[in-house]
Design a protein around this motif. Structure first.
Motif, PDB file in Angstrom:
ATOM      1  N   UNK A 241      -3.046   1.414 -13.776  1.00 25.71           N
ATOM      2  CA  UNK A 241      -2.574   0.319 -12.409  1.00 25.71           C
ATOM      3  C   UNK A 241      -3.391  -0.673 -13.025  1.00 25.71           C
ATOM      4  N   UNK A 242      -2.985  -2.182 -13.877  1.00 25.29           N
ATOM      5  CA  UNK A 242      -3.456  -2.564 -14.214  1.00 25.29           C
ATOM      6  C   UNK A 242      -4.003  -4.015 -13.369  1.00 25.29           C
ATOM      7  N   UNK A 250       3.285  -3.785 -12.577  1.00 27.87           N
ATOM      8  CA  UNK A 250       2.601  -2.133 -13.056  1.00 27.87           C
ATOM      9  C   UNK A 250       3.570  -1.362 -11.883  1.00 27.87           C
ATOM     10  N   UNK A 251       4.804  -1.685 -10.814  1.00 29.95           N
ATOM     11  CA  UNK A 251       5.941  -0.802 -10.641  1.00 29.95           C
ATOM     12  C   UNK A 251       6.739  -0.499 -11.325  1.00 29.95           C
ATOM     13  N   UNK A 252       7.021  -1.364 -12.504  1.00 26.48           N
ATOM     14  CA  UNK A 252       7.717  -0.514 -14.394  1.00 26.48           C
ATOM     15  C   UNK A 252       6.965   0.224 -14.484  1.00 26.48           C
ATOM     16  N   UNK A 253       5.739   0.321 -14.514  1.00 22.34           N
ATOM     17  CA  UNK A 253       4.720   0.839 -15.427  1.00 22.34           C
ATOM     18  C   UNK A 253       4.524   2.210 -15.226  1.00 22.34           C
ATOM     19  N   UNK A 254       5.075   3.229 -15.415  1.00 22.07           N
ATOM     20  CA  UNK A 254       5.169   4.633 -14.420  1.00 22.07           C
ATOM     21  C   UNK A 254       4.857   5.775 -15.495  1.00 22.07           C
ATOM     22  N   UNK A 255       3.919   6.200 -15.260  1.00 17.27           N
ATOM     23  CA  UNK A 255       3.656   6.807 -16.509  1.00 17.27           C
ATOM     24  C   UNK A 255       4.374   8.706 -16.581  1.00 17.27           C
ATOM     25  N   UNK A 256       4.506   8.514 -17.663  1.00 14.91           N
ATOM     26  CA  UNK A 256       5.080  10.030 -17.554  1.00 14.91           C
ATOM     27  C   UNK A 256       4.847  11.221 -16.467  1.00 14.91           C
ATOM     28  N   UNK A 260       9.270   8.274 -10.187  1.00 12.38           N
ATOM     29  CA  UNK A 260       9.253   6.921 -10.125  1.00 12.38           C
ATOM     30  C   UNK A 260       8.501   5.880  -8.116  1.00 12.38           C
ATOM     31  N   UNK A 261       9.567   6.808  -7.754  1.00 12.35           N
ATOM     32  CA  UNK A 261       9.544   6.466  -6.314  1.00 12.35           C
ATOM     33  C   UNK A 261       7.862   6.394  -5.075  1.00 12.35           C
ATOM     34  N   UNK A 262       7.484   7.816  -5.577  1.00 13.04           N
ATOM     35  CA  UNK A 262       5.852   7.910  -5.990  1.00 13.04           C
ATOM     36  C   UNK A 262       4.815   6.997  -6.509  1.00 13.04           C
ATOM     37  N   UNK A 263       5.241   6.493  -7.573  1.00 11.89           N
ATOM     38  CA  UNK A 263       3.978   5.948  -8.216  1.00 11.89           C
ATOM     39  C   UNK A 263       5.065   4.054  -7.518  1.00 11.89           C
ATOM     40  N   UNK A 264       5.932   3.889  -7.280  1.00  6.09           N
ATOM     41  CA  UNK A 264       6.004   2.941  -6.381  1.00  6.09           C
ATOM     42  C   UNK A 264       5.268   2.501  -5.414  1.00  6.09           C
ATOM     43  N   UNK A 265       5.450   4.125  -4.475  1.00  3.10           N
ATOM     44  CA  UNK A 265       4.156   4.281  -2.907  1.00  3.10           C
ATOM     45  C   UNK A 265       3.119   3.353  -3.750  1.00  3.10           C
ATOM     46  N   UNK A 266       2.377   4.495  -4.386  1.00  2.00           N
ATOM     47  CA  UNK A 266       1.403   4.030  -4.470  1.00  2.00           C
ATOM     48  C   UNK A 266       0.698   2.532  -5.521  1.00  2.00           C
ATOM     49  N   UNK A 267       1.360   2.490  -6.635  1.00  7.46           N
ATOM     50  CA  UNK A 267       1.260   1.526  -6.715  1.00  7.46           C
ATOM     51  C   UNK A 267       1.466   0.106  -5.655  1.00  7.46           C
ATOM     52  N   UNK A 268       1.708   0.058  -4.751  1.00  6.06           N
ATOM     53  CA  UNK A 268       1.884  -0.605  -3.428  1.00  6.06           C
ATOM     54  C   UNK A 268       1.103  -0.333  -2.766  1.00  6.06           C
ATOM     55  N   UNK A 269       0.541   0.597  -2.091  1.00  7.64           N
ATOM     56  CA  UNK A 269      -0.811   0.469  -1.638  1.00  7.64           C
ATOM     57  C   UNK A 269      -2.025  -0.020  -2.428  1.00  7.64           C
ATOM     58  N   UNK A 270      -2.064   0.708  -3.357  1.00  9.81           N
ATOM     59  CA  UNK A 270      -3.293  -0.209  -4.634  1.00  9.81           C
ATOM     60  C   UNK A 270      -3.671  -1.109  -4.116  1.00  9.81           C
TER      61      UNK A 270
END
Length: 497
Positions: A241-242, A250-256, A260-270
């Motif tokens: 998350x940069x 940041x939404x596209x930068x999903x960790x290996x 995806x849906x979990x990462x997008x939810x976390x990014x939106x909260x951050x």
């Protein structure tokens, strides 16, 4: 992502031939997306280890695969033990009968020792700024833990304070880290561990009990698991998350390995105000910590237990602080830690001098008072240099006052609390004044808006009266014209005289 309700190749046409070469096939798993109905996330399966059992034929090669985040299957029973990893050491193993209840020690018997890895981590190559590489600690995998038979479990003992100790405790900590990275079991898209559903926590706890015979409480395991889960979220945020790129990037930068849906939810909260405020609080709290310990993945409880076994004497808080905050060469790990050590030594010498002339002074449990006088009173719900899970009541006893300051220190603490209360009162007065000011501004704004509304209403009323008067005038004109026309018509109907 796939939607199985909207198939393209249904077998109805000649081009829908299902045959492919085996080299074109990769094994995947489909996980249903909870946010989009009928959609499934494709999870790929990466081969990890291949074991050639003889002539290299297909039937004699056993393949272990790594899913999210660890393989659930065990090695084939036909694989000789000599083929397994040799980096092992003994630890306590218990055998559990298939239908035994958790915690029933009568149905568990010690069967000897088994094997655990000397290192819990998989080494990785790290690229340096100079262009070279160096080996660093990688992700914890604990592959050898899966060599245990299904009926065997690692026995994790505890100390008098309910904390796990021994080599098995370190193995347990590593396994908690593996579960904390399991996005299917413990999703990262919850704001905090408190919001994590109990069903997920209980599922993780049941998974742990399948491999470990625990003497520690379930609450301790869940708290420790929550700590590793927060650490995993923090690591993912730090690496992927940069702040200097857009939200879309940041939404596209999903960790290996992350859904995806979990990462997008976390990014939106951050990226939200609440997430930014929480980050500022965490950063401020972290900056207050001037130094940390030097024991790595071992807990304070394990360090104390190992030292007591080695020396045959009980390890006090002062001695444990010395052990855990010095480098291998014996020097303090930071200048602040060195200053605290000197102050603790000076206080210890003072009390020993007093005890030599005053027999009423008890040096047996004086370490806690010395630490309190140097570092201040204990925080609520914790005890310094004892690790997680130890409370003041549990450590000192419900009626003990050893952890409380006395004498001049108590007076200083009372004065500090008075100053704190005075500061709180001053802040409260300022807040009340600020609220009063905002209330008056709001009242003025409301009055201004009311006046404006009345002016608008008066203008509309005047406009309405003007329209009514104009319509009335038009109506009168039409009536007059109608009367004139009726008069002219009547005149035209009269016979000429």
């Amino acid at each position: 992502m796939l939607n199985f309700s909207r198939l393209i190749h249904t077998g109805q046409q000649l081009m829908d031939e299902p045959y492919v070469f085996s080299s074109q096939v990769k094994q995947v798993f489909y996980s249903k997306d909870p946010t989009d109905e009928d959609w499934y996330v494709v999870l790929r399966n990466t081969p990890r280890d291949l074991f050639d059992m003889g002539n290299g034929s297909r039937d004699e090669i056993v393949e272990r695969s790594e899913t999210l985040p660890f393989p659930e299957q065990n090695l084939d029973e036909n694989i000789p033990r000599k083929m397994r990893r040799k980096r092992l050491r003994d630890l306590s193993i218990v055998q559990n009968t298939p239908n035994s209840e958790e915690g029933n020690s009568e149905q568990q018997t010690v069967v000897g020792s088994s094997n655990v890895p000397e290192t819990l981590d998989e080494p990785e190559e790290f690229q340096t700024e100079s262009g070279g590489t160096r080996r660093v600690r990688g992700r914890t995998l604990l592959r050898d833990l899966y060599d245990l038979d299904p009926v065997e479990r690692v026995k994790v003992s505890r100390n008098t304070h309910g904390q796990p100790v021994g080599s098995e405790a370190r193995l347990l900590v590593g396994y908690l880290g593996i579960l904390a990275r399991n996005a299917n079991m413990l999703p990262i898209n919850y704001e905090s561990w408190y919001h994590m559903p109990d069903s997920n926590k209980n599922q993780a706890l049941a998974n742990i009990k399948e491999r470990f015979a625990l003497e520690v409480s379930d609450d301790y395991i869940k708290r420790a698991l929550g700590k590793r889960w927060r650490d995993n979220k923090s690591t993912l945020k730090k690496q992927y998350f940069k702040q200097d790129i857009s939200l879309k990037e940041n939404l596209r930068n999903v960790p290996p390995g992350m859904l995806r849906y979990q990462w997008e939810d976390a990014v939106r909260f951050w990226n939200s105000k609440k997430g930014e405020d929480r980050e500022r609080v965490g950063t401020s709290s972290r900056q207050k910590q001037k130094f940390t310990h030097m024991v790595g993945s071992r807990s304070f409880a394990s360090v104390a237990e190992a030292e007591e076994v080695k020396s045959g004497q009980k390890v006090g808080c002062l001695q444990l602080f010395e052990i855990t905050h010095r480098k291998k060469d014996g020097s303090p790990m930071a200048s602040e830690a060195g200053e605290i050590m000197e102050k603790l030594k000076e206080k210890k010498a003072e009390y020993e001098a007093i005890a030599s002339s005053d027999s009423s002074v008890n040096l047996e449990n004086i370490d806690n008072r010395i630490i309190t006088e140097v570092l201040g009173p204990e925080r609520y719900g914790r005890v310094r240099f004892q690790g997680s899970g130890v409370t003041p009541t549990q450590y000192f006893g419900s009626g003990s006052q050893q952890y409380m300051p006395s004498g001049s220190q108590a007076q200083a603490e009372v004065q500090r609390l008075r100053d704190q209360i005075a500061q709180m009162q001053a802040n409260m007065v300022e807040q009340i004044a600020e609220v009063q000011r905002k209330y008056e501004e709001l009242q003025q704004q409301l009055r201004a808006e009311a006046v404006e509304r009345e002016a608008v209403a008066a203008a509309r009323e005047a406009e309405a009266r003007s329209m009514v008067a104009e319509q009335s005038k038009k109506y009168d004109d039409l009536q007059l014209q109608l009367q004139q026309m009726m008069h002219m018509f009547q005149q035209s109907q009269k016979p000429p005289s």
